[in-house]
Scaffold this motif. Structure first.
Motif, mmCIF file in Angstrom:
data_model
loop_
_atom_site.group_PDB
_atom_site.id
_atom_site.type_symbol
_atom_site.label_atom_id
_atom_site.label_comp_id
_atom_site.label_asym_id
_atom_site.label_seq_id
_atom_site.Cartn_x
_atom_site.Cartn_y
_atom_site.Cartn_z
ATOM 1 N N VAL A 227 124.161 -6.571 -7.883
ATOM 2 C CA VAL A 227 123.606 -7.805 -8.449
ATOM 3 C C VAL A 227 123.914 -8.988 -7.541
ATOM 4 O O VAL A 227 123.064 -9.865 -7.323
ATOM 5 C CB VAL A 227 124.160 -8.039 -9.867
ATOM 6 N N LEU A 228 125.122 -9.028 -6.994
ATOM 7 C CA LEU A 228 125.491 -10.111 -6.086
ATOM 8 C C LEU A 228 124.625 -10.090 -4.833
ATOM 9 O O LEU A 228 124.163 -11.141 -4.360
ATOM 10 C CB LEU A 228 126.975 -9.988 -5.717
ATOM 11 N N THR A 229 124.375 -8.902 -4.306
ATOM 12 C CA THR A 229 123.575 -8.770 -3.086
ATOM 13 C C THR A 229 122.143 -9.241 -3.301
ATOM 14 O O THR A 229 121.612 -10.041 -2.521
ATOM 15 C CB THR A 229 123.574 -7.314 -2.596
ATOM 16 N N ILE A 230 121.505 -8.765 -4.360
ATOM 17 C CA ILE A 230 120.113 -9.163 -4.596
ATOM 18 C C ILE A 230 120.025 -10.625 -5.023
ATOM 19 O O ILE A 230 119.000 -11.278 -4.797
ATOM 20 C CB ILE A 230 119.436 -8.256 -5.638
ATOM 21 N N SER A 231 121.103 -11.167 -5.616
ATOM 22 C CA SER A 231 121.089 -12.577 -6.018
ATOM 23 C C SER A 231 121.187 -13.494 -4.801
ATOM 24 O O SER A 231 120.557 -14.561 -4.773
ATOM 25 C CB SER A 231 122.239 -12.865 -6.990
ATOM 26 N N ILE A 232 121.965 -13.097 -3.805
ATOM 27 C CA ILE A 232 122.035 -13.884 -2.574
ATOM 28 C C ILE A 232 120.680 -13.881 -1.875
ATOM 29 O O ILE A 232 120.181 -14.927 -1.439
ATOM 30 C CB ILE A 232 123.128 -13.325 -1.640
ATOM 31 N N TYR A 233 120.075 -12.695 -1.806
ATOM 32 C CA TYR A 233 118.736 -12.622 -1.206
ATOM 33 C C TYR A 233 117.737 -13.458 -2.006
ATOM 34 O O TYR A 233 116.947 -14.221 -1.443
ATOM 35 C CB TYR A 233 118.279 -11.166 -1.146
ATOM 36 N N GLY A 234 117.766 -13.304 -3.338
ATOM 37 C CA GLY A 234 116.825 -14.038 -4.180
ATOM 38 C C GLY A 234 117.014 -15.536 -4.111
ATOM 39 O O GLY A 234 116.042 -16.298 -4.162
ATOM 40 N N GLY A 235 118.271 -15.970 -3.983
ATOM 41 C CA GLY A 235 118.539 -17.403 -3.900
ATOM 42 C C GLY A 235 117.954 -18.024 -2.643
ATOM 43 O O GLY A 235 117.310 -19.083 -2.694
ATOM 44 N N PHE A 236 118.152 -17.373 -1.508
ATOM 45 C CA PHE A 236 117.644 -17.928 -0.250
ATOM 46 C C PHE A 236 116.146 -17.680 -0.079
ATOM 47 O O PHE A 236 115.512 -18.348 0.741
ATOM 48 C CB PHE A 236 118.412 -17.336 0.931
ATOM 49 N N ALA A 237 115.590 -16.728 -0.842
ATOM 50 C CA ALA A 237 114.152 -16.448 -0.743
ATOM 51 C C ALA A 237 113.338 -17.232 -1.763
ATOM 52 O O ALA A 237 112.115 -17.084 -1.813
ATOM 53 C CB ALA A 237 113.895 -14.951 -0.926
#
Length: 305
Positions: A227-237
């Protein structure tokens, strides 16, 4: 003739049912998709980042596009994306985790109703959600939020014209839309934890908090890292939410400009595909570095004892 046909049929069957060839046949569609839709675009974008791309002409300019990145607008886009990612991580990991624990509890009633209710926002189009939130945070006295603050004696506010309240609108939109998705991830992890562990801990006198801290959290580590990994990607995307809140990619003083919004601005609006490619490669490198740091920090690359 019959013999040769049988021989060909036998060779074909041995080829199709070969245990050595079968694994490659199964992964071949993924490999082709990866090469066509990820590897080739990334390679092409890297090449374009060193070029000046205009209609009908492509010229190699070396690192000029990357040198041009050092400007106030680029740093503003990085700042906005980083602040947005920070606040979404701060809310969209602990809040769904706590809600998932409650929904997984034996004493919780109407579990299916609450699960469905919390997941519905994820099914809503981001365009529709962004439009609704733009109306909620509207500057007119009749907007929902201004009516609410008016009830307690405050004057109408221009929510989307200030950096702090504009970021608040973006984060609230993200929380409303993605909480249900993260609850689903945590619920899947919780339901894979054996009940015997909780029963043994309860017999040993462990409190509810101790069971949560010493059993639930450690066993949810893989899900939390995901969840942390996809949230970092989602935040910057993030881009569409900002685009819809400000009815375009031109927020006041760039308070809603994100990294992807800057790519859109340079690459499509101003037709500078080389510059847009340089921003995209920078964004890719930044998110990869951040994710590698957090994966290293949480011990995913460390062998378990």
């Amino acid at each position: 003739m019959k013999q040769s046909a049988r021989q060909r049929s036998g060779l074909w069957n041995r080829f199709v049912y070969s245990q050595k060839i079968a694994p490659y046949a199964f992964v071949l569609p993924f490999v082709i998709s990866f090469l066509l839709f990820f590897a080739y675009p990334v390679f092409n974008t890297i090449m374009m980042s060193f070029q000046d791309v205009v209609p009908g002409e492509t010229k190699f300019i070396g690192l000029d596009n990357y040198r041009k990145l050092f400007n106030p607008t680029f740093f503003k886009a990085i700042q906005n994306s980083a602040v947005y990612t920070f606040w979404t991580l701060l809310v969209l990991i602990p809040l769904p985790l706590v809600l998932a624990v409650w929904l997984n509890s034996k004493i919780m009633r109407w579990k299916n109703f609450f699960r469905s209710t919390l997941f519905i926002p994820a099914l809503t189009s981001v365009v529709v959600a962004g439009t609704i939130f733009r109306l909620i945070f509207g500057e007119l006295p009749g907007s929902l939020l201004n009516q609410i603050v008016g009830l307690v004696g405050f004057s109408p506010h221009r929510w989307l014209f200030e950096a702090s309240t504009g970021m608040l609108a973006l984060v609230m939109l993200a929380v409303w839309r993605w909480t249900g998705i993260n609850i689903l991830y945590f619920l899947s992890g919780l339901q894979n934890i054996p009940n015997e562990l909780y029963e043994s801990a309860e017999i040993d006198g462990a409190s509810t908090f101790q069971r949560f801290w010493n059993i639930t959290l450690p066993l949810l580590k893989p899900v939390t890292i995901y969840v942390l990994t996809i949230s970092i990607y989602g935040g910057f995307a993030m881009f569409t939410e900002s685009y819809m809140l400000w009815s375009g990619n031109k927020s006041p003083n760039n308070i809603g400009l994100t990294m992807v919004g800057y790519i859109y601005q340079q690459g499509l609006e101003q037709n500078k595909l080389g510059m847009g490619s340089a921003i995209g490669i920078t964004l890719l490198g930044l998110t990869m570095i951040l994710n590698l740091i957090q994966l290293k920090f949480f011990g995913l690359f460390r062998k378990e004892d």
